[in-house]
Scaffold this motif. Sequence first.
Motif, PDB file in Angstrom:
ATOM      1  N   ALA A  50       0.842  -1.209   0.000  1.00 44.55           N
ATOM      2  CA  ALA A  50       0.000   0.000   0.000  1.00 44.55           C
ATOM      3  C   ALA A  50       0.866   1.243   0.000  1.00 44.55           C
ATOM      4  O   ALA A  50       0.605   2.212  -0.733  1.00 44.55           O
ATOM      5  CB  ALA A  50      -0.921  -0.019   1.213  1.00 44.55           C
ATOM      6  N   LEU A  51       1.935   1.226   0.822  1.00 47.25           N
ATOM      7  CA  LEU A  51       2.840   2.370   0.864  1.00 47.25           C
ATOM      8  C   LEU A  51       3.451   2.620  -0.498  1.00 47.25           C
ATOM      9  O   LEU A  51       3.556   3.762  -0.960  1.00 47.25           O
ATOM     10  CB  LEU A  51       3.957   2.103   1.886  1.00 47.25           C
ATOM     11  CG  LEU A  51       3.659   2.621   3.308  1.00 47.25           C
ATOM     12  CD1 LEU A  51       4.616   2.016   4.296  1.00 47.25           C
ATOM     13  CD2 LEU A  51       3.747   4.137   3.341  1.00 47.25           C
ATOM     14  N   GLN A  52       3.831   1.516  -1.137  1.00 51.61           N
ATOM     15  CA  GLN A  52       4.443   1.693  -2.465  1.00 51.61           C
ATOM     16  C   GLN A  52       3.477   2.319  -3.436  1.00 51.61           C
ATOM     17  O   GLN A  52       3.837   3.222  -4.199  1.00 51.61           O
ATOM     18  CB  GLN A  52       4.868   0.320  -3.004  1.00 51.61           C
ATOM     19  CG  GLN A  52       6.257  -0.045  -2.586  1.00 51.61           C
ATOM     20  CD  GLN A  52       6.748  -1.225  -3.352  1.00 51.61           C
ATOM     21  OE1 GLN A  52       5.956  -1.951  -3.954  1.00 51.61           O
ATOM     22  NE2 GLN A  52       8.033  -1.421  -3.347  1.00 51.61           N
ATOM     23  N   VAL A  73      -5.671   2.115  -2.647  1.00 52.84           N
ATOM     24  CA  VAL A  73      -4.987   2.255  -1.359  1.00 52.84           C
ATOM     25  C   VAL A  73      -6.014   2.325  -0.238  1.00 52.84           C
ATOM     26  O   VAL A  73      -5.863   1.677   0.813  1.00 52.84           O
ATOM     27  CB  VAL A  73      -4.106   3.525  -1.383  1.00 52.84           C
ATOM     28  CG1 VAL A  73      -3.578   3.824  -0.008  1.00 52.84           C
ATOM     29  CG2 VAL A  73      -2.956   3.342  -2.341  1.00 52.84           C
ATOM     30  N   ARG A  74      -7.095   3.076  -0.477  1.00 51.01           N
ATOM     31  CA  ARG A  74      -8.106   3.209   0.568  1.00 51.01           C
ATOM     32  C   ARG A  74      -8.732   1.878   0.879  1.00 51.01           C
ATOM     33  O   ARG A  74      -8.991   1.529   2.035  1.00 51.01           O
ATOM     34  CB  ARG A  74      -9.192   4.197   0.108  1.00 51.01           C
ATOM     35  CG  ARG A  74      -8.943   5.591   0.632  1.00 51.01           C
ATOM     36  CD  ARG A  74      -9.987   6.564   0.166  1.00 51.01           C
ATOM     37  NE  ARG A  74      -9.393   7.498  -0.775  1.00 51.01           N
ATOM     38  CZ  ARG A  74      -9.961   7.865  -1.909  1.00 51.01           C
ATOM     39  NH1 ARG A  74     -11.118   7.388  -2.257  1.00 51.01           N
ATOM     40  NH2 ARG A  74      -9.362   8.721  -2.715  1.00 51.01           N
ATOM     41  N   ARG A  75      -8.976   1.100  -0.202  1.00 52.12           N
ATOM     42  CA  ARG A  75      -9.595  -0.211   0.018  1.00 52.12           C
ATOM     43  C   ARG A  75      -8.697  -1.099   0.846  1.00 52.12           C
ATOM     44  O   ARG A  75      -9.129  -1.790   1.769  1.00 52.12           O
ATOM     45  CB  ARG A  75      -9.871  -0.854  -1.340  1.00 52.12           C
ATOM     46  CG  ARG A  75     -11.159  -1.640  -1.294  1.00 52.12           C
ATOM     47  CD  ARG A  75     -11.510  -2.351  -2.550  1.00 52.12           C
ATOM     48  NE  ARG A  75     -10.406  -2.840  -3.309  1.00 52.12           N
ATOM     49  CZ  ARG A  75     -10.347  -2.752  -4.630  1.00 52.12           C
ATOM     50  NH1 ARG A  75     -11.320  -2.198  -5.281  1.00 52.12           N
ATOM     51  NH2 ARG A  75      -9.311  -3.217  -5.277  1.00 52.12           N
ATOM     52  N   GLN A 118      -3.290   4.024   9.192  1.00 50.52           N
ATOM     53  CA  GLN A 118      -3.905   5.317   8.910  1.00 50.52           C
ATOM     54  C   GLN A 118      -2.924   6.269   8.290  1.00 50.52           C
ATOM     55  O   GLN A 118      -3.290   7.166   7.546  1.00 50.52           O
ATOM     56  CB  GLN A 118      -4.427   5.934  10.217  1.00 50.52           C
ATOM     57  CG  GLN A 118      -5.554   5.164  10.863  1.00 50.52           C
ATOM     58  CD  GLN A 118      -6.881   5.368  10.143  1.00 50.52           C
ATOM     59  OE1 GLN A 118      -6.900   5.814   8.988  1.00 50.52           O
ATOM     60  NE2 GLN A 118      -7.958   5.060  10.809  1.00 50.52           N
ATOM     61  N   ALA A 119      -1.615   6.065   8.623  1.00 47.23           N
ATOM     62  CA  ALA A 119      -0.626   7.031   8.162  1.00 47.23           C
ATOM     63  C   ALA A 119      -0.364   6.933   6.672  1.00 47.23           C
ATOM     64  O   ALA A 119       0.238   7.830   6.098  1.00 47.23           O
ATOM     65  CB  ALA A 119       0.684   6.827   8.946  1.00 47.23           C
ATOM     66  N   ILE A 120      -0.825   5.842   6.050  1.00 49.39           N
ATOM     67  CA  ILE A 120      -0.542   5.707   4.613  1.00 49.39           C
ATOM     68  C   ILE A 120      -1.305   6.790   3.863  1.00 49.39           C
ATOM     69  O   ILE A 120      -2.511   6.924   4.025  1.00 49.39           O
ATOM     70  CB  ILE A 120      -0.993   4.333   4.089  1.00 49.39           C
ATOM     71  CG1 ILE A 120      -0.298   3.219   4.878  1.00 49.39           C
ATOM     72  CG2 ILE A 120      -0.674   4.194   2.615  1.00 49.39           C
ATOM     73  CD1 ILE A 120      -0.766   1.857   4.465  1.00 49.39           C
ATOM     74  N   PRO A 121      -0.599   7.557   3.053  1.00 46.72           N
ATOM     75  CA  PRO A 121      -1.290   8.645   2.342  1.00 46.72           C
ATOM     76  C   PRO A 121      -2.157   8.063   1.226  1.00 46.72           C
ATOM     77  O   PRO A 121      -1.727   7.223   0.461  1.00 46.72           O
ATOM     78  CB  PRO A 121      -0.144   9.481   1.770  1.00 46.72           C
ATOM     79  CG  PRO A 121       0.992   8.526   1.657  1.00 46.72           C
ATOM     80  CD  PRO A 121       0.836   7.503   2.720  1.00 46.72           C
TER      81      PRO A 121
END
Lengths: 265, 296
Positions: A50-52, A73-75, A118-121
């Motif tokens: 997800a971060l990537q 990413v949200r999913r 949560q921190a993942i943009p």
Amino acid sequence: MSVIDILTRVDAICKKYDKYDVEKQKDLNVTGDDAFARLYAAVEADLESALQKAESVSKEKNKASAVALNAEVRRTKARLLEEVPKLQRLAVKKVKGLSGEELAARNDLVLALPDRIQAIPDGSAPAAKQSGGWAASASRTEIKFDSDGRFDDEYFQQTEESSGFRQEFEMRKIKQDQGLDVISEGLDTLKNMASDMNEELDRQVPLMDEIDTKVDKAAADLKNTNVRLKDTVNQLRSSRNFCIDIILLCIILGIAAYLYNVLKK
Amino acid sequence: MASSDPNKLMAKADKLTKLSLTRWSADWKSATQLYEQAAIGYRVAKNHEKAKIAFEKASKGQEMLSSPWDAAKHMESAAALAKEVGNWTEVADFYKRASELYIVCGRPQPASDALAKGARALEDAVPDEAIQLYTEACSILEEDDKEQMAFDLYRAATCVYIKLEKYTDAATFLLRWGLAADKCSATNSQCKAYLSAIIVYLYAHDFKQAEKCYNDCSQIDVFLRNDHGRCASKLLSAYSEGDIEEIKRLGQSSTISNLDHVIIRLARKLPTGEVCALKTEAAEEQEEPLDENDLT
């Protein structure tokens, strides 16, 4: 392509095909007995991916793909948040070969997970930006409205033309709505008729099959009968021909005898 | 031969079948022929009573000759003539006998057709008997997996029930129709049947039943997603809110106009004046729990 590009590409490809690296898998599988460790490893891997994705979004030029990536990413984030309670339950369970300290450490890890997730943009982080709504365009410093919010000025009053235009627009809209209503009712009727026809045809399919078999049988019988009739008629005709032949022969002989008698005299 | 007096033919045939000292076994073959001719003669002469009797005897003769198909056919003719005479019990009996003979032949479709004809004949005179015949006809078809054919019968029976103002029976029958439609995956008819049942319950002022019916039917996906299901839910919510205008509007909508005309008539009459009562009833129910809370 520069060396740096090549290096990054090679890195990406290696990561992609890591799953085929047997030795590395063996190391990972050491933790196979431990459900918690497995799940945690899975969650970590998902977090990484997800971060990537989030990073690649910032590099994306195409808006549509950026939006799609953000949605993904949200999913993933939502899914991971669902897994966290499961992990918490597993973290509390006692597994053989695990010390008390490690158990506590696990709990901490699990608690830290939601924050990391949560921190993942994902493109919706700056929520405060949208609070203004449409009218808050004045909050952006680059764009300026001359009026500064005074809309009662004569400049902005509706002229006759514009109000007439607006009225006509409304009337046309109403007429369109009426027309659409008529069309929709017609379509309803059509739909109803079509479904009824559908059911009727379904009803008639087995009947047609029955008719088919019966007619086939009748045709075969008829064929049979015809063949036999033909044979019989032929027989009859041939015997009749035979009789006719004999009769004609007799007549000719009779005529010949008569002539012979006449000539003899 | 047809020109000779049917009375004479009948007499001759009777003589052939009556057993006496000189005759030890009845000659059914020629007797049946004579009976048939006599019957046709009587029918042409519009002598319904005698024609009916002749057909009865001809049918019996065919039975003796073990040809149930012809026997059934004669029974049906006899029944049609009995209808002309106006002898309703005989009509019912004859049609039932004809149907039994058809079943003996192994042909359930004509059997149910015979019962349906009988029911139609008896609709005006003895509607209860007609309903029984319709129900029997439907069950014959259902046993034979030919539910599709039964739809017309269900429709006619529902009309009779509504004419008799037996609304709960009508609604039950409609639900049975829905079941038959479900078995042969006729989803449109099924949804229409359920919507009609709900309307009938509402017409009979039975709001609780209507709601229960709607809840039962929403178990079925097709009904829930269908136009008819949505219309039903709108109708029920309009009822519970007491919105007469909405009910009238829904009654005019195209979904309801596609149903059977008897049901449409009921739907157009729907807000039958008790809607306000429902609203106050619901309000009262809500007040009671509040009182209990105050006491505690």
